[in-house]
Scaffold this motif. Structure first.
Motif, PDB file in Angstrom:
ATOM      1  N   HIS A 473      -8.840  -9.084 -11.934  1.00 21.36           N
ATOM      2  CA  HIS A 473      -7.844  -9.429 -10.932  1.00 21.36           C
ATOM      3  C   HIS A 473      -7.087  -8.168 -10.519  1.00 21.36           C
ATOM      4  O   HIS A 473      -6.588  -7.430 -11.384  1.00 21.36           O
ATOM      5  CB  HIS A 473      -6.825 -10.439 -11.480  1.00 21.36           C
ATOM      6  CG  HIS A 473      -7.425 -11.721 -11.965  1.00 21.36           C
ATOM      7  ND1 HIS A 473      -8.469 -12.348 -11.326  1.00 21.36           N
ATOM      8  CD2 HIS A 473      -7.118 -12.512 -13.040  1.00 21.36           C
ATOM      9  CE1 HIS A 473      -8.776 -13.457 -11.980  1.00 21.36           C
ATOM     10  NE2 HIS A 473      -7.978 -13.565 -13.016  1.00 21.36           N
ATOM     11  N   ASP A 474      -6.990  -7.947  -9.220  1.00 18.78           N
ATOM     12  CA  ASP A 474      -6.186  -6.853  -8.663  1.00 18.78           C
ATOM     13  C   ASP A 474      -5.086  -7.484  -7.819  1.00 18.78           C
ATOM     14  O   ASP A 474      -5.329  -7.924  -6.689  1.00 18.78           O
ATOM     15  CB  ASP A 474      -7.064  -5.921  -7.832  1.00 18.78           C
ATOM     16  CG  ASP A 474      -6.294  -4.724  -7.292  1.00 18.78           C
ATOM     17  OD1 ASP A 474      -5.110  -4.557  -7.663  1.00 18.78           O
ATOM     18  OD2 ASP A 474      -6.862  -3.962  -6.484  1.00 18.78           O
ATOM     19  N   ILE A 475      -3.867  -7.529  -8.371  1.00 18.26           N
ATOM     20  CA  ILE A 475      -2.748  -8.232  -7.746  1.00 18.26           C
ATOM     21  C   ILE A 475      -1.752  -7.195  -7.238  1.00 18.26           C
ATOM     22  O   ILE A 475      -1.314  -6.305  -7.987  1.00 18.26           O
ATOM     23  CB  ILE A 475      -2.068  -9.181  -8.760  1.00 18.26           C
ATOM     24  CG1 ILE A 475      -3.108 -10.165  -9.322  1.00 18.26           C
ATOM     25  CG2 ILE A 475      -0.913  -9.928  -8.107  1.00 18.26           C
ATOM     26  CD1 ILE A 475      -2.605 -10.989 -10.490  1.00 18.26           C
ATOM     27  N   GLN A 476      -1.368  -7.314  -5.963  1.00 16.68           N
ATOM     28  CA  GLN A 476      -0.510  -6.321  -5.337  1.00 16.68           C
ATOM     29  C   GLN A 476       0.968  -6.599  -5.598  1.00 16.68           C
ATOM     30  O   GLN A 476       1.401  -7.753  -5.651  1.00 16.68           O
ATOM     31  CB  GLN A 476      -0.758  -6.276  -3.824  1.00 16.68           C
ATOM     32  CG  GLN A 476      -2.157  -5.868  -3.434  1.00 16.68           C
ATOM     33  CD  GLN A 476      -2.346  -5.827  -1.929  1.00 16.68           C
ATOM     34  OE1 GLN A 476      -1.390  -5.747  -1.164  1.00 16.68           O
ATOM     35  NE2 GLN A 476      -3.596  -5.884  -1.497  1.00 16.68           N
ATOM     36  N   GLU A 477       1.723  -5.525  -5.712  1.00 14.99           N
ATOM     37  CA  GLU A 477       3.177  -5.624  -5.841  1.00 14.99           C
ATOM     38  C   GLU A 477       3.777  -6.212  -4.566  1.00 14.99           C
ATOM     39  O   GLU A 477       3.283  -5.971  -3.454  1.00 14.99           O
ATOM     40  CB  GLU A 477       3.758  -4.235  -6.093  1.00 14.99           C
ATOM     41  CG  GLU A 477       5.276  -4.214  -6.189  1.00 14.99           C
ATOM     42  CD  GLU A 477       5.833  -2.802  -6.261  1.00 14.99           C
ATOM     43  OE1 GLU A 477       6.763  -2.564  -7.040  1.00 14.99           O
ATOM     44  OE2 GLU A 477       5.312  -1.925  -5.510  1.00 14.99           O
ATOM     45  N   HIS A 478       4.850  -6.994  -4.725  1.00 17.54           N
ATOM     46  CA  HIS A 478       5.553  -7.527  -3.563  1.00 17.54           C
ATOM     47  C   HIS A 478       7.039  -7.231  -3.705  1.00 17.54           C
ATOM     48  O   HIS A 478       7.691  -7.644  -4.668  1.00 17.54           O
ATOM     49  CB  HIS A 478       5.352  -9.035  -3.423  1.00 17.54           C
ATOM     50  CG  HIS A 478       6.009  -9.599  -2.199  1.00 17.54           C
ATOM     51  ND1 HIS A 478       5.454  -9.482  -0.946  1.00 17.54           N
ATOM     52  CD2 HIS A 478       7.189 -10.256  -2.032  1.00 17.54           C
ATOM     53  CE1 HIS A 478       6.244 -10.062  -0.058  1.00 17.54           C
ATOM     54  NE2 HIS A 478       7.313 -10.534  -0.695  1.00 17.54           N
ATOM     55  N   LEU A 479       7.579  -6.487  -2.731  1.00 20.10           N
ATOM     56  CA  LEU A 479       9.000  -6.161  -2.661  1.00 20.10           C
ATOM     57  C   LEU A 479       9.614  -6.910  -1.496  1.00 20.10           C
ATOM     58  O   LEU A 479       9.081  -6.874  -0.379  1.00 20.10           O
ATOM     59  CB  LEU A 479       9.197  -4.652  -2.489  1.00 20.10           C
ATOM     60  CG  LEU A 479       8.587  -3.752  -3.577  1.00 20.10           C
ATOM     61  CD1 LEU A 479       8.758  -2.284  -3.228  1.00 20.10           C
ATOM     62  CD2 LEU A 479       9.210  -4.057  -4.926  1.00 20.10           C
ATOM     63  N   GLN A 480      10.720  -7.589  -1.729  1.00 20.80           N
ATOM     64  CA  GLN A 480      11.329  -8.406  -0.689  1.00 20.80           C
ATOM     65  C   GLN A 480      12.799  -8.007  -0.502  1.00 20.80           C
ATOM     66  O   GLN A 480      13.581  -7.993  -1.469  1.00 20.80           O
ATOM     67  CB  GLN A 480      11.248  -9.889  -1.062  1.00 20.80           C
ATOM     68  CG  GLN A 480      11.702 -10.812   0.052  1.00 20.80           C
ATOM     69  CD  GLN A 480      11.257 -12.243  -0.210  1.00 20.80           C
ATOM     70  OE1 GLN A 480      10.513 -12.507  -1.137  1.00 20.80           O
ATOM     71  NE2 GLN A 480      11.720 -13.151   0.622  1.00 20.80           N
ATOM     72  N   PRO A 481      13.189  -7.667   0.749  1.00 21.09           N
ATOM     73  CA  PRO A 481      14.604  -7.356   1.008  1.00 21.09           C
ATOM     74  C   PRO A 481      15.476  -8.587   0.753  1.00 21.09           C
ATOM     75  O   PRO A 481      15.052  -9.728   0.964  1.00 21.09           O
ATOM     76  CB  PRO A 481      14.623  -6.955   2.485  1.00 21.09           C
ATOM     77  CG  PRO A 481      13.204  -6.650   2.829  1.00 21.09           C
ATOM     78  CD  PRO A 481      12.359  -7.506   1.945  1.00 21.09           C
ATOM     79  N   ILE A 482      16.696  -8.355   0.315  1.00 17.98           N
ATOM     80  CA  ILE A 482      17.632  -9.441   0.033  1.00 17.98           C
ATOM     81  C   ILE A 482      18.632  -9.546   1.178  1.00 17.98           C
ATOM     82  O   ILE A 482      19.239  -8.544   1.588  1.00 17.98           O
ATOM     83  CB  ILE A 482      18.366  -9.196  -1.299  1.00 17.98           C
ATOM     84  CG1 ILE A 482      17.352  -9.185  -2.455  1.00 17.98           C
ATOM     85  CG2 ILE A 482      19.427 -10.275  -1.541  1.00 17.98           C
ATOM     86  CD1 ILE A 482      17.974  -8.861  -3.794  1.00 17.98           C
ATOM     87  N   TYR A 483      18.762 -10.776   1.726  1.00 17.77           N
ATOM     88  CA  TYR A 483      19.710 -11.045   2.800  1.00 17.77           C
ATOM     89  C   TYR A 483      20.731 -12.060   2.319  1.00 17.77           C
ATOM     90  O   TYR A 483      20.428 -12.938   1.507  1.00 17.77           O
ATOM     91  CB  TYR A 483      19.001 -11.609   4.039  1.00 17.77           C
ATOM     92  CG  TYR A 483      18.012 -10.655   4.672  1.00 17.77           C
ATOM     93  CD1 TYR A 483      18.397  -9.825   5.718  1.00 17.77           C
ATOM     94  CD2 TYR A 483      16.690 -10.591   4.222  1.00 17.77           C
ATOM     95  CE1 TYR A 483      17.487  -8.952   6.306  1.00 17.77           C
ATOM     96  CE2 TYR A 483      15.781  -9.731   4.793  1.00 17.77           C
ATOM     97  CZ  TYR A 483      16.190  -8.917   5.840  1.00 17.77           C
ATOM     98  OH  TYR A 483      15.286  -8.048   6.416  1.00 17.77           O
TER      99      TYR A 483
END
Length: 766
Positions: A473-483
């Motif tokens: 499994h190759d799972i990508q990082e996910h960065l999410q801005p906070i509002y």
């Protein structure tokens, strides 16, 4: 050089029977004439698996070797008052699966499916012992085998593993019940032949047998369900023109908001209304088509099937976020599909091949699937940007899957067979929408297995096998801005890191099938299976509105391992068929979702639920019986029970179905005439016990009783045959809660009284 197979099929008195004779590997068969004589020509040298069936008689199976001369095979069939499936995949007299297999297997055909069609494929098979369903309303359902579901059950459609976000309770099984001809349900571990997802069982959906040369048939099916005003229409055709085989089907299904026997429901201490007994925004529509074309030759066959299943289904307005009285009011249109809703599309392209190689058979299956699932809801203003580019698209999951399977089998005359097989699969998932639940990932997995069957005698068969699998499994990082209040805070939330994980694992099983007396069959199967952690359990981190919770994956999870034992005892004579199937299993590192002691900071959620691993046990069993009470009067009974326990917490595991019993009595009316014939009346009922064995923070569910009844008959208008059925479900309009229902969390009952009307028009074109 070609050869001929011929012979005569007789009954116990020596009279000829017009039985069906079918060669499994070629999808080719014929019917005996009035004297029982049959003939199949143009056969190449090789091993063939022959099935002989006739209604009212015990089916038979025989392996034949055609080498350098014509072969004659004649047999005597034994009468039975128990009606067996006429399209059994692997024929045998005990209704507990192929005699050659040591596992508990249920086999059903199109007649059963049409008689029990409940709008979805999963609900259609839930009357079978050991089978339950997880429901979201009445249009979305997924199967449960012996208390296990999701990625522990493998759906095998025409040789290809169905992949469609099956990890979620609100992700239905995207199969058109009208497009299913025959089904083989393996209960218990099946990782050996099918891979990781077969730990709890496999549902094999097989295509219909090919038509004979020059034969072309069509049919029209129509169905109406009164509870949600469902209207279904399906048209199909199939034929064979000089060994060019083809078929097609198109299905349309539309339904309105469904009715419940309640005027209000209790949510978090608040009493909220249900107007006009309808759950608002539970309407939906489905469209499905499939087309198959190929060739059937002496060397085998090659076919290509293309299908697409599309569904648009509303979600009860209180199913996303907190239900409020003002948005429960009817909008004046019970067929309107509003927000929140889900839309799904499942495209499949499948290439099936069966090729004779001297005394071996090579099976090659290739598949491509594209599954798109979209959820629409109003955005939470505190967590999205003011220029939200997604509109009302909360979540989109786009899954591409490429599959290749190869199996080579060799019959050892009447001494059994050997199978060497390989499976591989590549998956790519991409997400979109203003919410986050799963990251983008790629996954590749494959396995190699060997299976050996040894026939010590026609009545004693032993099998064993082993398998090794690997996955990456190759799972990508996910960065999410906070509002906050639609304004950026400048902070970034890492919803999941980069994850690269590989797994290697094995499985093995052995078993035997023993007919120790003419009417007694004992099956024993011992096995160790595994399940590779999926990217979902490793990396999910978001609000799964369908389950009313914030779900968090665990990248430290390891492979799940099970040690299981299955027993099946079957007795069958002319009047009675009985099956008893106990099972027990120990799971090392059982992966499941459990509530934590922390609350989520995301809107629209409550406490955090985490994927965990604990040791667990499962045990239970099924009991089924078919009894011919007197001529034309039969009784069918099926009971099931599952007990499980988390060995680390000493608590039951969540979503365990309660003990239940289903019974049906059927009478064939002796009213056959020139115009109306084959008339049957039936009454059925289900008794479900209380489910008080629940996990921490899981609610108990009271038991219930359901009553149904129906009438079916056939008639002729001139030369045209018509088949009718009228059936009622929950005729007493019982208020009850399904322990496995998604809406159970809102204290919403299941659908109330329903009447189903079916019409089928078979058309013989040539």
């Amino acid at each position: 050089m070609d050869f001929k197979l011929s012979g005569r099929i007789i009954d116990e008195s020596g009279e000829g029977l017009m039985a069906s004779i079918f060669i499994h590997e070629l999808g080719k068969g014929t019917a005996a004439d009035i004297d029982g004589n049959y003939e199949i020509d143009k056969l190449r040298p090789g091993n063939y698996h022959l099935h002989i069936t006739h209604i009212g008689y015990k089916s038979q199976s025989k392996t034949l070797l055609i080498k350098d001369a014509d072969v004659e095979f004649s047999t005597e069939m034994i009468a039975s008052a128990i009606q067996l499936e006429s399209l059994t995949i692997e024929a045998n007299p005990f209704k507990n699966g192929p005699l050659e297999q040591s596992q508990t297997i249920l086999v059903i055909d199109r007649d059963y499916i049409e008689k029990n069609n409940a709008g979805t494929f999963a609900n259609t098979i839930e009357k079978l012992p050991g089978i339950s369903t997880i429901n979201t309303g009445v249009g979305i359902s997924k199967p449960v085998i012996r208390g296990m579901s999701f990625n522990r059950i493998l759906i095998n459609d025409r040789g290809i593993k169905q992949e469609g976000q099956q990890w979620g309770t609100d992700h239905g099984l995207e199969i058109d019940p009208f497009d299913v001809d025959r089904v083989e349900i393996i209960k218990g571990p099946a990782s050996l032949m099918y891979g990781s997802d077969g730990m709890a069982g496999v549902i094999n959906i097989s295509p219909p047998a090919f038509k004979q040369n020059g034969e072309i048939e069509a049919s029209i099916n129509s169905m109406y369900r009164s509870n949600n005003d469902m209207i279904s229409n399906s048209a199909s055709f199939a034929g064979n023109e000089s060994d060019f085989v083809f078929s097609g089907r198109f299905t349309m299904q539309d339904f309105a908001d469904y009715r419940v026997p309640a005027e209000n429901f209790n949510y978090a201490g608040f009493i909220l209304p249900i107007f006009e007994n309808r759950l608002k925004n539970t309407a939906g529509s489905e469209r499905h088509f499939s087309a198959m074309a190929g060739v059937k030759k002496q060397w085998g066959y090659s076919t290509v099937t293309v299908s697409r299943f599309q569904q648009k289904a509303g979600l009860f307005v209180g199913a996303v976020g907190v239900p409020r009285s003002y948005n429960l009011r009817p909008d004046g249109n019970s067929r309107n599909i509003d927000i929140p809703r889900q839309e799904s599309s499942h495209l499949k392209v499948i290439w099936n091949n069966s090729i004779m190689l001297d005394d071996r058979w090579l099976e090659l299956d290739f598949g491509y699937q594209k599954n798109i699932r979209e959820e629409y809801s109003l955005p939470h203003s505190q967590e999205v940007a003011p220029d939200n580019p997604f509109g009302n698209l909360a979540l989109s999951l786009n899954l591409d899957v490429f599959t290749a399977n190869a199996r080579i089998s060799q019959q050892k005359n009447d001494k059994g067979q050997a199978i060497l097989g390989f499976n591989t699969q590549f998956s790519r998932n991409q997400h979109s929408g203003f919410e986050f639940l799963l990251p983008n990932y790629e996954s590749i997995q494959g396995g190699l297995f060997y299976f050996r069957e040894i026939k010590f005698s026609p009545n004693l068969i032993f099998n064993t096998g082993a398998r090794i699998d690997g996955a990456y499994h190759d799972i990508q990082e996910h960065l999410q801005p906070i509002y906050r209040n639609s304004r950026p805070t400048g902070e970034i939330d890492q919803r999941n890191p980069d994850i690269q994980k590989s797994f290697v694992n094995w499985s093995a099983s052995s078993g035997l099938s023993w007919v120790f007396k003419e009417n007694y069959n004992l099956k024993i199967n011992l096995g160790s299976a595994f399940r590779i952690p999926t990217p979902i359990v490793l990396s999910s981190n978001g609000v799964h509105h369908g389950n009313f919770r914030h779900e968090i994956g665990n990248p430290e999870l390891e492979s799940e391992r099970s040690y299981q034992a299955d027993l099946n005892f079957a007795f069958s004579n002319r009047k009675v068929s009985i099956n008893l199937s106990p099972f027990v299993g120990y799971f090392d590192g059982y992966i499941y979702l459990a509530p934590s002691a922390r609350f989520s900071t995301l809107p629209g959620s409550s406490i955090l639920w985490e994927y965990r691993q604990n040791d667990a046990i499962f045990l239970g069993g099924e009991l089924s019986a078919d009894i011919n009470i007197v001529k034309d009067l039969s009784l069918n009974i099926g009971s099931e029970y599952v007990y499980n326990q988390n060995l680390d917490t000493s608590l039951p595991l969540p979503l365990t179905p309660p003990f239940s019993t289903f019974a049906a009595i059927e009478y064939r009316l002796p009213l056959d005439s020139k115009f109306i014939y084959n008339m049957r009346i039936f009454v059925d009922g289900r008794l479900a016990a209380d489910q008080n064995r629940v996990d921490r923070n899981e609610r108990t569910t009271a038991g219930y009783k359901l009553l149904g009844a129906g009438l079916s008959w056939e008639m002729k208008l001139k030369s045209q045959k018509l088949q009718f059925q009228v059936a009622g479900q929950n005729l007493t309009n019982e208020f009850y809660l399904n322990h496995l229902s998604r809406y159970r969390l809102l204290n919403l009952p299941e659908q109330g009284r329903n009447v189903t009307v079916n019409l089928k028009i078979p058309i013989s074109i040539r």
